[in-house]
Write an enzyme that holds these catalytic residues in place. Structure first.
Site, PDB file in Angstrom:
ATOM      1  N   HIS A   1       0.861  -1.436   0.043  1.00 27.12           N
ATOM      2  CA  HIS A   1      -0.026   0.095   0.074  1.00 27.12           C
ATOM      3  C   HIS A   1       0.848   1.262  -0.011  1.00 27.12           C
ATOM      4  O   HIS A   1       0.527   2.273   0.660  1.00 27.12           O
ATOM      5  CB  HIS A   1      -1.113  -0.063   1.132  1.00 27.12           C
TER       6      HIS A   1
ATOM      7  N   GLY B   1      -3.548 -12.975  -4.585  1.00 27.68           N
ATOM      8  CA  GLY B   1      -2.554 -11.861  -4.197  1.00 27.68           C
ATOM      9  C   GLY B   1      -1.381 -12.031  -4.750  1.00 27.68           C
ATOM     10  O   GLY B   1      -0.265 -11.540  -4.296  1.00 27.68           O
ATOM     11  N   LEU B   2      -1.283 -13.022  -5.679  1.00 32.35           N
ATOM     12  CA  LEU B   2       0.115 -13.203  -6.559  1.00 32.35           C
ATOM     13  C   LEU B   2      -0.091 -12.373  -7.738  1.00 32.35           C
ATOM     14  O   LEU B   2       1.037 -12.942  -8.591  1.00 32.35           O
ATOM     15  CB  LEU B   2       0.375 -14.674  -6.578  1.00 32.35           C
ATOM     16  N   SER B   3      -0.892 -11.567  -7.809  1.00 30.76           N
ATOM     17  CA  SER B   3      -1.061 -10.779  -9.329  1.00 30.76           C
ATOM     18  C   SER B   3      -0.978 -11.580 -10.317  1.00 30.76           C
ATOM     19  O   SER B   3      -0.530 -11.259 -11.527  1.00 30.76           O
ATOM     20  CB  SER B   3       0.490  -9.949  -9.378  1.00 30.76           C
TER      21      SER B   3
ATOM     22  N   ASP C   1       2.843  -4.541  -9.437  1.00 34.75           N
ATOM     23  CA  ASP C   1       2.583  -5.524 -10.036  1.00 34.75           C
ATOM     24  C   ASP C   1       2.934  -5.721 -11.366  1.00 34.75           C
ATOM     25  O   ASP C   1       3.731  -6.755 -11.946  1.00 34.75           O
ATOM     26  CB  ASP C   1       1.097  -6.148  -9.680  1.00 34.75           C
TER      27      ASP C   1
HETATM   28  C1  GLA Z   1      -2.465  -4.767  -5.144  1.00 37.92           C
HETATM   29  C2  GLA Z   1      -2.152  -3.701  -6.159  1.00 37.92           C
HETATM   30  C3  GLA Z   1      -0.622  -3.008  -5.938  1.00 37.92           C
HETATM   31  C4  GLA Z   1      -0.579  -2.803  -4.666  1.00 37.92           C
HETATM   32  C5  GLA Z   1      -0.948  -3.857  -3.490  1.00 37.92           C
HETATM   33  C6  GLA Z   1      -0.557  -3.434  -2.077  1.00 37.92           C
HETATM   34  O1  GLA Z   1      -1.554  -5.816  -5.375  1.00 37.92           O
HETATM   35  O2  GLA Z   1      -2.263  -4.189  -7.443  1.00 37.92           O
HETATM   36  O3  GLA Z   1      -0.715  -2.018  -6.889  1.00 37.92           O
HETATM   37  O4  GLA Z   1      -1.067  -1.402  -4.326  1.00 37.92           O
HETATM   38  O5  GLA Z   1      -1.903  -4.292  -3.900  1.00 37.92           O
HETATM   39  O6  GLA Z   1       0.836  -2.991  -2.093  1.00 37.92           O
END
Ligand code: GLA
Length: 384
Positions: free
Chosen positions: A30, A119-121, A167
């Protein structure tokens, strides 16, 4: 490999493959959308897109993992008329065109082994692979830093998630055996070695699913903006959080109501931790690095309030396990994963212990992955 399925779906002919990895963030959450610092690594889980340019203006995409197809005309790309998963690649095409690039029609077949919604994009990986595919097909030369910005814009404007740039940036620019330090204000970046013979990255996925477009993510972002606006009334030089440090912030914090104070304090202290973390990682001090990860988790839990009981339990277990350097939630939070750095000889025991305690508490198993820091996105010709 998506190439065989591609041939079945779209007929014979040459194919290229664009691949892009997911990411784990070691520290700095964040902070990216606040003009701050992050230290992620690309991982050995990736999206692969088999593609071929077409002589019409249609983009046709098959999602092989869930046997769905989406299609759109390049001239009328519209988020509302495609399924949610297709908004990532279509969004990238839309923004590339908005920025004046001329694209070709495309046939694409997509496969991924990045866990979705963990949460691994996985979404940034789809964007990065699509961006490379569209650029390769239309012979566009765009620097990866610039492409990351375009992918972020696609997610902000086409998908409606106000994410930062971390990400997409690390999916395009990551390097094997390294973490990537990014100054999200200037986009300056530098590698820091992450030696997996000394520390193993263990990812524990709570399988608490989040859909960030509907999560309080955008709300947190607004809270950070509100806090900064108040600080700026008293300290006009603070254009973004990049212009603050802990000392400057402490002198202003009494102007903030409680909730905004907590949000801003997380961002300011997290930026300090990332800067410190890069230094100690370069010096090979994994104990100091791990302590910063632990402090980051506490700040995300208590000040930013984006953790959850499942994440906290996994971090607590890590804190009591032999050989663990540090552990924290990674990414946006509200569910998703923890990342734990642990001495390789203790990694399997930690994974077992974490899974057992998690099951005893929540009645189900987390998914555990041992991951490696890997290379960013590439395009190659598919072997016939
Ligand atoms: C998600 C968002 C990122 C970042 C994270 C928190 O992964 O895509 O841009 O803000 O949350 O760090």
């Amino acid at each position: 490999m998506p190439s065989k399925e591609f041939l079945d779906l779209f007929g014979p002919g040459p194919i290229s493959i664009a691949r892009a990895p997911g990411r784990v963030n070691l520290i700095g959450d964040h902070t990216d959308y606040n003009g701050g610092y992050v230290l992620p690594a690309a991982i050995d889980r990736e999206v692969r897109i088999a593609f071929r340019p077409a002589d019409d203006a249609r983009v046709e995409i098959a999602a092989l993992d869930f046997s769905e197809k989406a299609a759109s005309d390049l001239k009328s790309l519209d988020a509302a008329s495609v399924p949610a998963w297709a908004r990532y690649p279509m969004g990238v095409a839309s923004i590339l065109q908005k920025e004046g690039h001329v694209l070709r029609g495309m046939r694409m077949a997509l496969r991924s082994n990045v866990p979705i919604g963990a949460g691994l994009s996985s979404s940034a990986a789809v964007e990065a692979a699509s961006a490379l595919a569209f650029c390769h097909a239309a012979k566009l030369r765009i620097a990866p830093e610039e492409l990351a910005r375009i992918c972020q814009r696609a997610e902000n404007e086409f998908v409606g998630m106000r994410c930062g740039i971390m990400d997409q940036f690390v999916s395009l620019l990551g390097k094997s055996g390294c973490a990537l330090f990014i100054d999200c204000q200037t986009l300056q970046h530098a590698l820091a070695p992450l030696d997996d013979s000394k520390a193993q990255m263990v990812i524990c996925d709570t399988r608490v699913k989040r859909e960030l477009t509907r999560s309080p993510y955008n709300q947190r972002r607004e809270e950070c903006e509100k806090a900064l606006a108040i600080i700026r009334q008293h300290l006009p030089s603070a254009a973004t959080y990049h212009d603050l440090n802990v000392t400057l912030f402490k002198a202003q914090e009494h102007h903030l109501p409680d909730l905004l104070l907590k949000r801003a304090r997380h961002v300011v202290t997290e930026n300090g931790r990332v800067l410190h973390a890069v230094k100690v990682l370069r010096a090979g001090d994994l104990i100091a690095f791990g302590a910063l990860m632990d402090a980051s988790h506490a700040s995300l839990r208590d000040d930013f309030e984006v953790s959850c009981p499942e994440l906290d339990l996994l971090v607590d277990v890590a804190g009591r396990s032999p050989g663990v350097y540090g552990s924290r939630m990674t990414g946006a939070g509200f569910g998703g994963c923890t990342v734990t750095l642990v001495a390789p000889r203790n990694a399997a025991d930690f994974a077992q212990e974490a899974a057992a305690e998690f099951k005893a508490q929540f009645g189900r198993e987390p998914a555990v992955h041992m991951l490696k820091a890997s290379d960013g996105a590439t395009v190659e010709s598919a072997k016939p």
